[in-house]
Structure formats: structure tokens, C-alpha cells
Design an enzyme around this catalytic site. Structure first.
Site, short mmCIF file in Angstrom:
data_model
loop_
_atom_site.label_atom_id
_atom_site.label_comp_id
_atom_site.label_asym_id
_atom_site.label_seq_id
_atom_site.Cartn_x
_atom_site.Cartn_y
_atom_site.Cartn_z
N ARG A 46 -10.36 -0.60 -2.38
CA ARG A 46 -10.50 -1.96 -2.93
C ARG A 46 -11.47 -2.77 -2.08
O ARG A 46 -11.99 -3.79 -2.52
CB ARG A 46 -9.15 -2.66 -2.94
CG ARG A 46 -8.25 -2.06 -3.98
CD ARG A 46 -6.93 -2.75 -4.09
NE ARG A 46 -6.26 -2.22 -5.27
CZ ARG A 46 -4.99 -2.32 -5.53
NH1 ARG A 46 -4.21 -2.96 -4.72
NH2 ARG A 46 -4.48 -1.81 -6.62
N LYS A 153 6.24 8.71 0.15
CA LYS A 153 7.40 7.84 0.16
C LYS A 153 6.98 6.46 0.68
O LYS A 153 5.92 6.37 1.26
CB LYS A 153 8.51 8.47 1.00
CG LYS A 153 8.24 8.47 2.50
CD LYS A 153 9.40 9.08 3.22
CE LYS A 153 9.23 9.01 4.69
NZ LYS A 153 9.07 7.73 5.32
N HIS A 183 6.90 15.47 4.23
CA HIS A 183 6.13 16.34 5.14
C HIS A 183 7.03 17.09 6.13
O HIS A 183 6.60 18.05 6.74
CB HIS A 183 5.01 15.56 5.84
CG HIS A 183 5.46 14.67 6.96
ND1 HIS A 183 6.03 13.45 6.76
CD2 HIS A 183 5.41 14.83 8.30
CE1 HIS A 183 6.30 12.89 7.92
NE2 HIS A 183 5.94 13.71 8.89
N LYS A 187 6.93 21.38 7.67
CA LYS A 187 6.82 21.77 9.08
C LYS A 187 7.22 23.24 9.22
O LYS A 187 8.11 23.71 8.52
CB LYS A 187 7.70 20.88 9.97
CG LYS A 187 7.17 19.45 10.07
CD LYS A 187 8.03 18.61 10.97
CE LYS A 187 7.62 17.14 10.91
NZ LYS A 187 6.40 16.81 11.61
N GLU A 221 12.27 9.57 18.07
CA GLU A 221 10.86 9.32 18.37
C GLU A 221 10.73 8.44 19.60
O GLU A 221 11.59 7.60 19.87
CB GLU A 221 10.21 8.60 17.18
CG GLU A 221 10.15 9.44 15.93
CD GLU A 221 9.33 8.76 14.85
OE1 GLU A 221 8.13 9.04 14.76
OE2 GLU A 221 9.88 7.92 14.12
N ASP A 240 13.72 5.13 6.16
CA ASP A 240 12.45 5.73 6.57
C ASP A 240 12.58 7.23 6.83
O ASP A 240 11.71 8.01 6.45
CB ASP A 240 11.95 5.02 7.85
CG ASP A 240 10.53 5.42 8.23
OD1 ASP A 240 9.75 5.75 7.33
OD2 ASP A 240 10.21 5.43 9.44
N HIS A 245 13.58 12.60 4.87
CA HIS A 245 13.36 13.82 5.64
C HIS A 245 14.65 14.54 6.03
O HIS A 245 14.77 15.75 5.87
CB HIS A 245 12.59 13.50 6.93
CG HIS A 245 11.30 12.78 6.69
ND1 HIS A 245 10.44 13.10 5.67
CD2 HIS A 245 10.70 11.76 7.37
CE1 HIS A 245 9.38 12.31 5.72
NE2 HIS A 245 9.51 11.49 6.74
N LYS A 334 13.76 5.07 16.79
CA LYS A 334 12.43 4.85 17.39
C LYS A 334 12.60 4.28 18.79
O LYS A 334 13.65 3.76 19.14
CB LYS A 334 11.63 3.90 16.52
CG LYS A 334 11.19 4.53 15.21
CD LYS A 334 9.98 3.82 14.63
CE LYS A 334 9.55 4.43 13.30
NZ LYS A 334 8.71 5.60 13.43
C1 BG6 Z 1 7.15 9.08 8.58
C2 BG6 Z 1 7.78 7.76 8.95
O1 BG6 Z 1 7.63 9.54 7.36
O2 BG6 Z 1 7.43 10.04 9.60
C3 BG6 Z 1 7.33 7.29 10.31
O3 BG6 Z 1 7.46 6.80 7.97
C4 BG6 Z 1 7.56 8.36 11.36
O4 BG6 Z 1 8.00 6.09 10.68
C5 BG6 Z 1 6.96 9.68 10.89
O5 BG6 Z 1 6.98 7.96 12.59
C6 BG6 Z 1 7.31 10.80 11.83
O6 BG6 Z 1 6.64 11.97 11.44
P1 BG6 Z 1 6.43 13.16 12.46
O7 BG6 Z 1 5.81 14.24 11.66
O8 BG6 Z 1 5.55 12.63 13.56
O9 BG6 Z 1 7.78 13.49 13.00
#
Ligand code: BG6
Length: 460
Positions: A46, A153, A183, A187, A221, A240, A245, A334
Site C-alpha cells: 500500500r 494467524k 509454523h 519445525k 522465549e 499467540d 502452536h 515471553k
Molecule cells: C509467533 C508469535 O507465532 O511465534 C511470536 O506470534 C513468537 O510472538 C513466535 O515470538 C515464536 O516463533 P519461533 O519459531 O521463534 O519459536
């Protein structure tokens, strides 16, 4: 893989995910020479002044290695185009369709067209409907397979909004055209869970609540929300990571054996499993759901009264014959002391007082499967000690694990939906947490606070 040409269309190309994940993955696929000979990447922006040079520069920051492969980067640049389009009216989408139709026919016969949508949830439904109304969902003259939609997502904020998003997408695209990215499923270790479970007779017979005490899936994380205040304020840790996941990981860890290891059979078993998870009831929220927020979060999001959790832990149960009685713990947070994702399966002790065996699927940063057993201490006594059988992917494999997004892109090109979440799975997942989300939105007395860098087990 077939060598049919590929047209990759990226909506939201100037956004975070495109330059952090998608383009670096495309670069790596080019480097490994696994893309079809003919391919084109069209980024739709955009921002009228956004250029290919700018995009490549932004992407370079996120490329995997220190040593950049200049040939791959040049090839990526040459195959990239940016189209400026506000994407708000039918006329905008018709114009874009004509441009993409030209691009597709230049690529040649049987071009596979993929749309990658990384747009805010509020923009999703109007955009998908416009795509449908203007014929983007149809095959173009030179194409033979219907175009595919890759969606990021969040797939909604609760059951109701997820239902609306799914209905909007269904009105224009069939389920077989929609690839909802998770994702974590892509993995390396996650893919190995199914291989491991369904190829080793050793484990499948003890894969049940008679032998397994607890399954704990933990994704912690070290990073904080990294300035993504708008996104995170509306999301929080449960939505999230856990709703998407971790539930998907739980599903592949506990589902019954699919008839075949292919998309339809896997989805059929995953959905059965997700539907068997007992939703947390209103009166169980206090005992089964824990939330916490790191200190400094309120200031970071400029919202002194924010009740968004940056850590969440839930205790679930699966209401079927195989799993009734096994504790299921899902945890994420986090700004903790480390980055680590793993699934820990703790078996019941062989006899009272004995140490329990455990099996650990480590997803990141180390990719490994570790089995903890008891063995005799060498020497003249009969003392036992804990030993580990450790299968480390990097040490034992001759090739490097692929980054998750590379796998996501290749599977979408191949038309394999095994590692994507179906609409039904998304709805079954929201149902489990509905009462927790409601309770958490109404009161906040249960919120704990932790200093950045805390160990997760200090959050009680
Ligand atoms: C994402 C989240 O789906 O996955 C993020 O929105 C998160 O907040 C991330 O940091 C973590 O992904 P990975 O592959 O680094 O574990």
C-alpha cells in the site's frame, strides 16, 4: 517436486513477517536450488514509495548466515516485483488481477498461483471477499490448479470471530485452497514426532494414560514483545502461542494413528483429538489457568491498566479412552530466562518410589529426542542412576534442518496440507479456552508479575 512455474503473491510485503520469515525462506530455497525453474514473486504494497531495493535491504538483516550468498540474493532480487495497490475497492482488485494474469501467463503453462496473506485480522474478511468477487479465486487461462491462499494467524480472537473469518474465506475459496500456517508444525522435531510414534513399535503400545502420567509442552522465549504493542495488546500469550502452536503440537503428540501419513487422514485424527479435549469450565479457571505479566510491560505498551498476559500455563485433560487421566500442561511466556521449546512425556514410575522415565522432544534451540532411563551404576554395588539416550539431529544428520518457513512454502507449492491447520481444527481449539478468555477479560486479581529474565518455574 513438479517443475510447474510458481507465482508467489505477497500481500503485506512491507510488513514484519514478510521480511523476517517469508523472504529469507525464499532466499534459502533459491540457494538450495529447490524452487521450480520459472518463478516470480510479486509483493503488493500500500506504500506507494516502497521499492524492491528497499525490500531486499530490509530482508538482508534477517538472512540466516553471516556469509550471504550473493548469487541467491541477486536471483531473489531479479525475481521480485512490487506492485502498489491500496486493495480497498473492486477496481483495485480487478487491476491487480489483470497484472497477475499477465505475470502468470508469462511464466507459462500450468503456473501454480499462491497468495500469502499477512494482514491484520480486521482487513482479512474484506480482502478475501474482494478476491472472490473479482475472480482471483479462479484459475487463469494458462493455469490448471486453483490458486492457493496461505494465511497467517491469528485466526480470530475467540470462537465467534474465528467462525466469521472462516465463513468469509469459505465464501470465496474452498477448504482445499486454504493453507492456514502453523509454523511450529513445520519445525523439524515436530515432523519427527509422527515418524517416531508411528514407526517404532516400542512406544505406540505404551502411548496412553495407563503408562503416561504427564505431557508438558513448553515454549518459552527470551525476547519480550519487541515493540509489537498493538498486536500483543489484543493477543496475549494464550492466543499467540497456546491456542495455535501448542495445541497443534499436542494434537500430533496424542492423536490416534492416521490410516495413512497424508493430509486428509492426519487432519481427520487431529480434529477428533482436539474435539476430545475438555474445555476448561468457568469454575475451573482459577485452578487450571495461570497468567502473569513481565515487569515493565505496562510502560512498554503505554497502557497502565493492561491485563494482557505475557505468560500463560494451562492444565488440560483429554476426554477419551486413551488419555483420560493423563495431565496435560501447556505453557508459554515471553521475557523469560531462555528460548526453549520442548514436549516432555513423563511416564508413570515402574513401581512406587522409583524414578520415572521420560521422553523429551526438543524443538529448539537444540533439536533432539532424549530418553531418560535408569541403569545400574557401574561397579560392585547395585545402585541405579539416571542415564540418557540422546539423539541430536545436528550431530547425527548429514544435512541441516530446514527452517520452518522453507517447509511451509514448499508444501504449499506441492499442494500438501498436512502441516497446516484446518478450519475445523481452529474452531475446536478456540472452544477449549472460551471460558478462560472470558474470565480473564472480566477480572485481573489472579495476575502475577515477574521480572524479565525469570525462570518459568518461579511463576506459580
Ligand atoms: C509467533 C508469535 O507465532 O511465534 C511470536 O506470534 C513468537 O510472538 C513466535 O515470538 C515464536 O516463533 P519461533 O519459531 O521463534 O519459536
Amino acid at each position: 517436486m513438479s517443475n510447474d512455474p510458481v507465482l508467489f503473491v505477497i500481500y503485506g510485503v512491507s510488513g514484519d513477517l514478510a521480511k523476517r520469515k517469508l523472504l529469507p525462506a525464499l532466499y534459502s530455497l533459491i540457494e538450495q536450488d529447490v524452487l521450480p525453474e520459472q518463478y516470480s514473486i510479486v509483493g503488493v504494497s500500500r506504500q506507494s514509495d516502497y521499492t524492491v531495493a528497499q525490500l531486499v535491504q530490509d530482508t538482508t538483516e534477517y538472512l540466516p548466515d553471516d556469509s550471504i550468498n550473493h548469487n541467491a540474493l541477486t536471483a531473489l532480487t531479479q525475481h521480485l516485483k512490487i506492485v502498489h495497490n491500496p486493495l480497498t475497492s473492486k477496481a483495485d482488485l480487478v487491476k491487480l488481477k489483470n497484472e497477475l494474469s499477465d505475470e502468470s501467463s508469462q511464466l507459462g503453462q500450468d503456473t501454480v498461483r499462491l497468495y500469502y496473506l499477512s494482514v491484520p485480522p480486521a482487513a482479512f474478511s474484506p480482502l478475501v471477499q474482494l478476491l472472490g468477487q473479482t475472480g482471483h479465486n479462479q484459475v487463469f487461462a494458462n493455469e490448471t490448479t486453483p490458486p492457493r491462499l496461505l494465511v497467517e494467524k491469528p485466526f480470530g480472537y475467540n470462537t465467534q470471530s474465528a467462525t466469521e473469518l472462516i465463513q468469509a474465506a469459505d465464501s470465496a475459496f474452498s477448504e482445499s485452497q486454504i493453507y492456514r500456517i502453523d509454523h511450529y508444525l513445520a519445525k523439524e522435531t515436530a515432523q519427527n514426532i509422527m515418524t517416531f510414534r508411528f514407526n517404532n513399535a516400542l512406544f505406540e503400545s505404551i502411548w496412553n494414560s495407563r503408562h503416561i502420567d504427564t505431557i508438558r509442552i513448553s515454549a518459552i522465549e527470551q525476547i519480550d514483545i519487541e515493540g509489537r504493542a498493538n498486536f500483543y495488546e489484543r493477543t496475549g500469550a494464550l492466543r499467540d502461542i497456546i491456542q495455535s502452536h501448542l495445541l497443534q503440537l499436542l494434537a500430533i503428540t496424542t492423536m490416534a494413528q492416521p490410516e495413512r501419513l497424508e493430509s486428509a487422514s492426519i487432519h481427520a485424527q487431529k480434529i477428533k483429538l482436539l474435539q476430545a479435549i475438555q474445555p476448561i469450565a468457568h469454575d475451573q479457571v482459577a485452578s487450571r489457568a495461570v497468567r502473569a505479566q513481565y515487569e515493565g510491560y505496562l510502560h512498554e505498551v503505554s497502557n497502565p491498566s493492561s491485563t494482557t498476559e505475557t505468560y500463560a500455563r494451562l492444565l488440560l485433560s483429554i476426554n477419551n479412552e486413551q488419555w483420560r487421566g493423563t495431565n496435560i500442561v501447556l505453557e508459554t511466556g515471553k521475557a523469560l530466562d531462555r528460548k526453549e521449546t520442548h514436549i516432555e512425556i513423563t511416564f508413570k514410575p515402574y513401581h512406587q518410589g522409583a524414578q520415572a522415565n521420560s521422553l523429551l522432544f526438543m524443538l529448539q534451540p537444540r533439536e533432539a529426542i532424549v530418553l531418560k532411563l535408569l541403569a545400574k551404576q557401574p561397579g560392585l554395588t547395585n545402585e541405579t542412576r539416571s542415564v540418557q539416550m540422546d539423539f541430536d539431529y545436528q550431530k547425527s544428520a548429514s544435512s541441516k534442518s530446514a527452517e520452518a518457513y522453507q517447509r511451509v512454502i514448499l508444501d504449499a507449492i506441492r499442494g500438501d496440507q498436512s502441516l497446516f491447520a484446518s478450519g475445523q481444527e481452529v474452531l475446536a481449539s478456540w472452544r477449549i479456552f472460551e471460558n478462560v478468555l472470558q474470565a480473564w477479560s472480566k477480572q485481573s486479581e489472579d495476575m502475577q508479575f515477574y521480572p524479565k529474565g525469570s525462570k518459568p518455574d518461579t511463576i506459580l
